[in-house]
Scaffold this motif. Structure first.
Motif, PDB file in Angstrom:
ATOM      1  N   GLU A 151       0.851  -1.184   0.000  1.00 17.27           N
ATOM      2  CA  GLU A 151       0.000   0.000   0.000  1.00 17.27           C
ATOM      3  C   GLU A 151       0.901   1.254   0.000  1.00 17.27           C
ATOM      4  OE1 GLU A 151      -2.549  -0.243   3.345  1.00 17.27           O
ATOM      5  OE2 GLU A 151      -3.605  -2.011   2.623  1.00 17.27           O
ATOM      6  N   PRO A 152       1.441   1.622  -1.127  1.00 16.53           N
ATOM      7  CA  PRO A 152       2.388   2.749  -1.143  1.00 16.53           C
ATOM      8  C   PRO A 152       1.740   4.093  -0.826  1.00 16.53           C
ATOM      9  CG  PRO A 152       1.935   1.949  -3.366  1.00 16.53           C
ATOM     10  CD  PRO A 152       1.278   0.981  -2.439  1.00 16.53           C
ATOM     11  N   SER A 153       0.545   4.353  -1.335  1.00 14.92           N
ATOM     12  CA  SER A 153      -0.084   5.652  -1.086  1.00 14.92           C
ATOM     13  C   SER A 153      -0.438   5.837   0.387  1.00 14.92           C
ATOM     14  CB  SER A 153      -1.356   5.791  -1.946  1.00 14.92           C
ATOM     15  OG  SER A 153      -1.043   5.683  -3.315  1.00 14.92           O
ATOM     16  N   LYS A 154      -0.980   4.781   0.999  1.00 15.28           N
ATOM     17  CA  LYS A 154      -1.354   4.841   2.418  1.00 15.28           C
ATOM     18  C   LYS A 154      -0.117   5.041   3.297  1.00 15.28           C
ATOM     19  CE  LYS A 154      -3.827   2.239   5.962  1.00 15.28           C
ATOM     20  NZ  LYS A 154      -4.560   0.980   6.267  1.00 15.28           N
ATOM     21  N   VAL A 155       0.950   4.323   2.965  1.00 17.61           N
ATOM     22  CA  VAL A 155       2.181   4.434   3.759  1.00 17.61           C
ATOM     23  C   VAL A 155       2.778   5.832   3.618  1.00 17.61           C
ATOM     24  CG1 VAL A 155       4.541   3.591   3.990  1.00 17.61           C
ATOM     25  CG2 VAL A 155       2.662   1.975   3.714  1.00 17.61           C
ATOM     26  N   GLU A 156       2.741   6.384   2.403  1.00 18.55           N
ATOM     27  CA  GLU A 156       3.314   7.720   2.193  1.00 18.55           C
ATOM     28  C   GLU A 156       2.538   8.768   2.977  1.00 18.55           C
ATOM     29  OE1 GLU A 156       4.261  10.849  -1.457  1.00 18.55           O
ATOM     30  OE2 GLU A 156       3.380   8.884  -1.883  1.00 18.55           O
ATOM     31  N   ALA A 157       1.198   8.661   2.987  1.00 17.22           N
ATOM     32  CA  ALA A 157       0.396   9.612   3.765  1.00 17.22           C
ATOM     33  C   ALA A 157       0.704   9.499   5.253  1.00 17.22           C
ATOM     34  CB  ALA A 157      -1.077   9.384   3.497  1.00 17.22           C
ATOM     35  N   HIS A 158       0.880   8.267   5.735  1.00 17.96           N
ATOM     36  CA  HIS A 158       1.206   8.057   7.150  1.00 17.96           C
ATOM     37  C   HIS A 158       2.560   8.667   7.507  1.00 17.96           C
ATOM     38  CE1 HIS A 158       1.281   6.183  11.062  1.00 17.96           C
ATOM     39  NE2 HIS A 158       2.461   5.583  10.751  1.00 17.96           N
ATOM     40  N   VAL A 159       3.539   8.497   6.613  1.00 20.15           N
ATOM     41  CA  VAL A 159       4.884   9.040   6.872  1.00 20.15           C
ATOM     42  C   VAL A 159       4.853  10.556   6.886  1.00 20.15           C
ATOM     43  CG1 VAL A 159       7.200   9.235   5.929  1.00 20.15           C
ATOM     44  CG2 VAL A 159       6.066   7.022   5.990  1.00 20.15           C
ATOM     45  N   ARG A 160       4.104  11.156   5.950  1.00 22.06           N
ATOM     46  CA  ARG A 160       4.030  12.615   5.916  1.00 22.06           C
ATOM     47  C   ARG A 160       3.318  13.165   7.152  1.00 22.06           C
ATOM     48  NH1 ARG A 160       5.847  14.819   1.319  1.00 22.06           N
ATOM     49  NH2 ARG A 160       5.996  13.484  -0.554  1.00 22.06           N
ATOM     50  N   ALA A 161       2.316  12.425   7.640  1.00 25.61           N
ATOM     51  CA  ALA A 161       1.643  12.850   8.880  1.00 25.61           C
ATOM     52  C   ALA A 161       2.613  12.828  10.068  1.00 25.61           C
ATOM     53  CB  ALA A 161       0.443  11.965   9.141  1.00 25.61           C
ATOM     54  N   GLN A 162       3.466  11.784  10.128  1.00 29.68           N
ATOM     55  CA  GLN A 162       4.473  11.711  11.199  1.00 29.68           C
ATOM     56  C   GLN A 162       5.457  12.880  11.100  1.00 29.68           C
ATOM     57  OE1 GLN A 162       6.451   7.950  11.276  1.00 29.68           O
ATOM     58  NE2 GLN A 162       4.743   6.881  12.303  1.00 29.68           N
ATOM     59  N   MET A 163       5.876  13.213   9.876  1.00 27.30           N
ATOM     60  CA  MET A 163       6.820  14.304   9.700  1.00 27.30           C
ATOM     61  C   MET A 163       6.199  15.641  10.132  1.00 27.30           C
ATOM     62  SD  MET A 163       8.390  13.155   5.998  1.00 27.30           S
ATOM     63  CE  MET A 163       9.209  14.701   5.751  1.00 27.30           C
ATOM     64  N   ALA A 164       4.922  15.849   9.800  1.00 26.27           N
ATOM     65  CA  ALA A 164       4.247  17.077  10.224  1.00 26.27           C
ATOM     66  C   ALA A 164       4.097  17.140  11.747  1.00 26.27           C
ATOM     67  CB  ALA A 164       2.884  17.167   9.556  1.00 26.27           C
ATOM     68  N   GLU A 165       3.816  15.973  12.367  1.00 20.76           N
ATOM     69  CA  GLU A 165       3.706  15.934  13.832  1.00 20.76           C
ATOM     70  C   GLU A 165       5.018  16.285  14.508  1.00 20.76           C
ATOM     71  OE1 GLU A 165       1.815  15.528  17.443  1.00 20.76           O
ATOM     72  OE2 GLU A 165       0.971  15.587  15.418  1.00 20.76           O
ATOM     73  N   ARG A 166       6.094  15.747  13.973  1.00 18.71           N
ATOM     74  CA  ARG A 166       7.409  16.066  14.547  1.00 18.71           C
ATOM     75  C   ARG A 166       7.730  17.558  14.391  1.00 18.71           C
ATOM     76  NH1 ARG A 166       8.962  11.054  12.086  1.00 18.71           N
ATOM     77  NH2 ARG A 166       9.936  12.188  10.348  1.00 18.71           N
ATOM     78  N   GLN A 167       7.378  18.144  13.276  1.00 23.86           N
ATOM     79  CA  GLN A 167       7.620  19.573  13.074  1.00 23.86           C
ATOM     80  C   GLN A 167       6.817  20.419  14.050  1.00 23.86           C
ATOM     81  OE1 GLN A 167       9.861  20.828  11.085  1.00 23.86           O
ATOM     82  NE2 GLN A 167       9.339  22.996  11.426  1.00 23.86           N
ATOM     83  N   ARG A 168       5.548  20.018  14.290  1.00 28.46           N
ATOM     84  CA  ARG A 168       4.724  20.763  15.240  1.00 28.46           C
ATOM     85  C   ARG A 168       5.280  20.657  16.665  1.00 28.46           C
ATOM     86  NH1 ARG A 168       0.469  18.622  12.101  1.00 28.46           N
ATOM     87  NH2 ARG A 168       0.220  16.915  13.588  1.00 28.46           N
ATOM     88  N   ASN A 169       5.724  19.466  17.052  1.00 27.32           N
ATOM     89  CA  ASN A 169       6.316  19.296  18.393  1.00 27.32           C
ATOM     90  C   ASN A 169       7.578  20.145  18.571  1.00 27.32           C
ATOM     91  OD1 ASN A 169       4.277  17.492  19.028  1.00 27.32           O
ATOM     92  ND2 ASN A 169       5.489  15.682  18.463  1.00 27.32           N
TER      93      ASN A 169
END
Length: 490
Positions: A297-315
């Motif tokens: 599931e490449p699209s689902k995994v990519e969305a999940h990774v980008r969400a993690q990156m945004a969370e780390r930036q917000r923290n």
């Protein structure tokens, strides 16, 4: 010439000589000689002088007598050799010592009526010679005193020259600066100041009892041990100079700290104290971390990774905001930097400005003193303006740079259409309109509590205003320099 004859005396062969004491020497057998003062006489006078020794005649008791029957005391010979003289002196000294020992011993000094135990008896013996070492800084102090005396003499010479040039008015102004002594040296007080706390009476004429009487206050058998007070300029703890590390050493220490923190974190995860963190996934390491999941599931995994990156930036941004100082904390930090530590002493500088009529320059001096959190006074007078500032070394360094370099004390240039009189007035103002340092040094504490600008109409009020804070000598120094400078210009 000298004539010598033997002593023929047949009577000595038949007359028995009795025993004579040791102090009487028998008749000498030395040949008779003619003295030197007789050799120059004529034959008639020389014939009258006896050329033979006098005969020795003894009476019934064995004493020597002359032809008339009188007793003759023989000449006692004194020893002339040094060894014999020393032997005779030793014998006489020994005889006198024995006589003194036989007498009654002297009375002890303590038993005498006139003995005073408070008076120390000095030893009559010669004190032993020792080395006398000078204390460190002795000759430095002497040199400073000599230099100060030379400066004082030079100042007095300048004052005298100014008084001669300017006349009575300048001399009178300088004479008013000298302090008049309130007491007269010829007056003798009833009780000296060092005896007032001890004597119960206020006069020396009162009959005082013994030393152990109650009339002496404060004298007891107890010994007072005062507490040692540290000097105000000394720091409470020693200053430790920080170790300067190179860039390579700083990197090495940083690696060691990070390695130890990571090792401690791994140990806590192994013991179950903290949960294992999720893998830090980025787009670059997506395939290496997730593996088969990224393929299915490449699209689902990519969305999940980008969400993690945004969370780390917000923290990260949230943590930065939490570490930021509030406006009140920023203001307090800036104020703490400007307000220096004055526990080890206060630095003081006194400036003298001839003309402060320019409102822009006066505003700069006032605002800089307030912004640097300095205390003191700005006294405005018609011929002399004094700026007194107190504070730390950093603030005074910035203020000194403002007064001596940044501010242009020369007045603005006039237009070319002005006459020669205005040019002369401008040159005179350029020469006199300048700033100079009257005195700078260090004091134990502040004299002024805040910073103020004050206009003074007369010299008396200016000195009286500074007298309230105990610094009236600042005005005297500045005024004396102004008078001397005016005398040189004239």
């Amino acid at each position: 010439s000298l004539f010598q004859y033997p002593i023929p005396h047949p009577q000595l062969l038949h007359t028995p000589v009795p025993h004579t004491p040791s102090s009487i020497t028998p008749y000498s057998s030395t040949p008779y000689s003619i003295p030197h003062h007789v050799t120059g006489m004529d034959m008639g006078a020389r014939a009258m002088i006896p050329t033979k020794p006098m005969p020795l005649i003894l009476d019934e008791e064995g004493r020597a007598v002359d032809t008339a029957g009188k007793t003759v005391q023989p000449l006692i010979r004194q020893p002339t050799i040094k060894a014999n003289i020393r032997a005779q002196q030793r014998a006489s000294f020994k005889r006198i010592t024995e006589q003194v020992k036989r007498k009654k011993p002297l009375e002890k000094a303590e038993e005498s009526v006139y003995f005073d135990p408070r008076v120390k008896q000095e030893m009559t013996a010669r004190s032993r010679r020792t080395f006398k070492f000078n204390e460190p800084g002795k000759f430095i102090k002497q040199g400073q005193m000599v230099r100060a005396k030379a400066q004082l003499d030079q100042l007095q010479t300048e004052i005298a020259s100014v008084a001669r040039k300017t006349g009575i008015s300048s001399a009178t102004k300088l004479a008013l600066l000298a302090h008049q002594r309130e007491t007269v040296d010829s007056e003798i007080p009833d009780v000296e100041w060092w005896d007032q706390d001890i004597l119960s009476t206020k006069s020396y004429h009162t009959k005082m009892p013994g030393l152990h009487s109650e009339c002496y206050r404060g004298i007891t058998r107890l010994i007072e041990h005062p507490v040692m007070i540290k000097p105000p300029g000394e720091l409470s703890r020693p200053v430790q100079v920080p170790i300067m590390l190179t860039k390579r050493e700083r990197k090495k220490l940083r690696k060691q700290r990070r390695r130890e923190a990571e090792k401690e974190k791994q140990e806590k995860i192994q013991f179950g104290l903290i949960e294992k963190p999720e893998p830090k996934v980025r787009i670059s390491n997506l395939m290496r971390v997730l593996g088969s999941e990224a393929v299915l599931e490449p699209s689902k995994v990519e969305a999940h990774v980008r969400a993690q990156m945004a969370e780390r930036q917000r923290n990260h941004e949230k943590a930065n905001e939490a570490r930021k100082l509030t406006p009140a904390q920023k203001k307090a930090k800036t104020l703490r930097k400007l307000k220096e530590d004055l526990s080890c002493g206060v630095h003081v500088t006194v400036y003298r400005v001839h003309d402060l009529s320019n409102q822009a320059i006066r505003f700069k001096v006032d605002m800089n003193a307030q912004q640097l959190h300095l205390s003191g006074r700005l006294l405005l007078f018609r011929d002399i303006n004094i700026v007194i500032v107190e504070g730390g070394p950093k603030g005074l360094k910035k203020f000194k740079k403002l007064m001596m370099h940044r501010i242009k004390w020369d007045p603005e240039k006039k237009g070319e259409d002005e006459d020669s009189d205005s040019d002369a007035e401008t040159s005179r103002r350029q020469k006199s309109s300048k700033c100079s340092i009257v005195w700078e040094g260090k004091m134990e504490k502040k004299c002024f509590g805040d910073w103020k600008v004050k206009g003074i109409p007369t010299e008396v009020l200016a000195r009286e205003h500074l007298r309230r804070f105990g610094v009236e000598h600042y005005w005297d120094l500045a005024l004396s320099e102004t008078i001397i400078e005016q005398g040189k210009d004239e």
